[in-house]
Design a protein around this motif. Structure first.
Motif, short mmCIF file in Angstrom:
data_model
loop_
_atom_site.label_atom_id
_atom_site.label_comp_id
_atom_site.label_asym_id
_atom_site.label_seq_id
_atom_site.Cartn_x
_atom_site.Cartn_y
_atom_site.Cartn_z
N PRO A 97 68.50 10.91 67.15
CA PRO A 97 69.17 11.57 66.03
C PRO A 97 68.41 12.79 65.51
CG PRO A 97 69.07 9.19 65.68
CD PRO A 97 68.27 9.49 66.90
N LYS A 98 67.09 12.74 65.48
CA LYS A 98 66.30 13.89 65.02
C LYS A 98 66.47 15.08 65.94
CE LYS A 98 62.79 11.18 62.67
NZ LYS A 98 61.40 10.76 62.64
N LYS A 99 66.44 14.83 67.24
CA LYS A 99 66.60 15.91 68.19
C LYS A 99 68.02 16.48 68.12
CE LYS A 99 65.86 17.23 72.95
NZ LYS A 99 65.36 16.84 74.26
N LEU A 100 69.00 15.63 67.91
CA LEU A 100 70.38 16.10 67.80
C LEU A 100 70.55 17.02 66.61
CD1 LEU A 100 73.23 15.93 68.96
CD2 LEU A 100 73.64 13.99 67.46
N LYS A 101 69.97 16.66 65.47
CA LYS A 101 70.03 17.54 64.30
C LYS A 101 69.39 18.89 64.59
CE LYS A 101 70.06 14.21 60.53
NZ LYS A 101 69.32 13.70 59.37
N ARG A 102 68.25 18.87 65.28
CA ARG A 102 67.55 20.10 65.61
C ARG A 102 68.38 20.96 66.56
NH1 ARG A 102 63.00 17.83 66.99
NH2 ARG A 102 63.34 17.85 69.22
N LEU A 103 69.03 20.34 67.54
CA LEU A 103 69.85 21.09 68.49
C LEU A 103 71.07 21.71 67.82
CD1 LEU A 103 69.74 18.69 71.57
CD2 LEU A 103 68.63 20.92 71.36
N ILE A 104 71.69 20.96 66.90
CA ILE A 104 72.86 21.49 66.18
C ILE A 104 72.46 22.64 65.28
CG2 ILE A 104 74.56 20.92 64.40
CD1 ILE A 104 74.74 18.13 65.69
N ALA A 105 71.34 22.51 64.58
CA ALA A 105 70.86 23.59 63.70
C ALA A 105 70.53 24.84 64.52
CB ALA A 105 69.64 23.13 62.92
N GLN A 106 69.93 24.64 65.68
CA GLN A 106 69.57 25.77 66.54
C GLN A 106 70.83 26.47 67.03
OE1 GLN A 106 67.57 24.57 70.11
NE2 GLN A 106 66.56 26.54 70.34
N LYS A 107 71.86 25.72 67.34
CA LYS A 107 73.11 26.30 67.83
C LYS A 107 73.82 27.09 66.73
CE LYS A 107 77.22 25.07 70.40
NZ LYS A 107 77.99 24.00 70.99
N ARG A 108 73.73 26.63 65.49
CA ARG A 108 74.40 27.28 64.37
C ARG A 108 73.61 28.42 63.75
NH1 ARG A 108 76.79 21.93 61.34
NH2 ARG A 108 78.33 21.47 62.93
N ARG A 109 72.36 28.56 64.11
CA ARG A 109 71.52 29.59 63.53
C ARG A 109 72.02 30.97 63.94
NH1 ARG A 109 65.76 28.54 65.18
NH2 ARG A 109 66.78 28.76 67.15
N PRO A 110 72.05 31.92 63.00
CA PRO A 110 72.49 33.29 63.34
C PRO A 110 71.55 33.91 64.36
CG PRO A 110 71.91 33.11 60.99
CD PRO A 110 71.68 31.79 61.61
N ARG A 111 72.13 34.66 65.23
CA ARG A 111 71.33 35.30 66.30
C ARG A 111 71.28 36.80 66.07
NH1 ARG A 111 73.97 31.32 69.71
NH2 ARG A 111 72.39 29.80 70.29
N GLN A 112 70.26 37.40 66.60
CA GLN A 112 70.09 38.85 66.55
C GLN A 112 71.14 39.50 67.42
OE1 GLN A 112 67.45 40.39 64.93
NE2 GLN A 112 68.08 42.45 65.50
#
Length: 117
Positions: A97-112
């Motif tokens: 579950p911790k890794k899943l939260k991290r992966l979802i946050a990384q995917k939703r993070r704005p990109r340059q």
């Protein structure tokens, strides 16, 4: 549990043991020890120990079990509503579950924004 407290998340191997104990064997430890279902993906992990030479991560075994439970329907695993009764529910997608939260946050993070030169 106080209001606002999150429910305790157990490790993957502890969740497998809890599943075997509560959902499968009705809370009787002796039945978990004497389990005869060698075809069950949880059989080698039922005693909360990872056997020597076990080649898979426990979360992947849980994913296989969930695929077996839903007869191979991957979308049904994501939509699973057994959160309150199934100890392995947090690991159903094959990652912790911790890794899943991290992966979802990384995917939703704005990109340059990169423009071609």
């Amino acid at each position: 549990m106080r209001q606002g407290d999150a429910p305790k998340t157990f490790s993957a191997i502890e969740s497998v043991r809890r599943y075997c104990l509560t959902a499968c064997m009705g809370g009787q430890r002796s039945l978990v020890t004497a389990c005869a279902d060698r075809e069950c993906p949880f059989y080698p992990l039922r005693l909360k120990e990872i056997p020597d030479g076990f080649g898979l991560r426990v979360v992947r075994v849980i994913r296989r079990f969930c695929l077996r439970c839903t007869v191979g329907d991957r979308e049904a695993i994501r939509r699973c509503t057994e959160k309150s009764v199934c100890p392995i529910w947090p690991y159903r997608v094959g990652v912790s579950p911790k890794k899943l939260k991290r992966l979802i946050a990384q995917k939703r993070r704005p990109r340059q924004l990169e423009l071609p030169l």
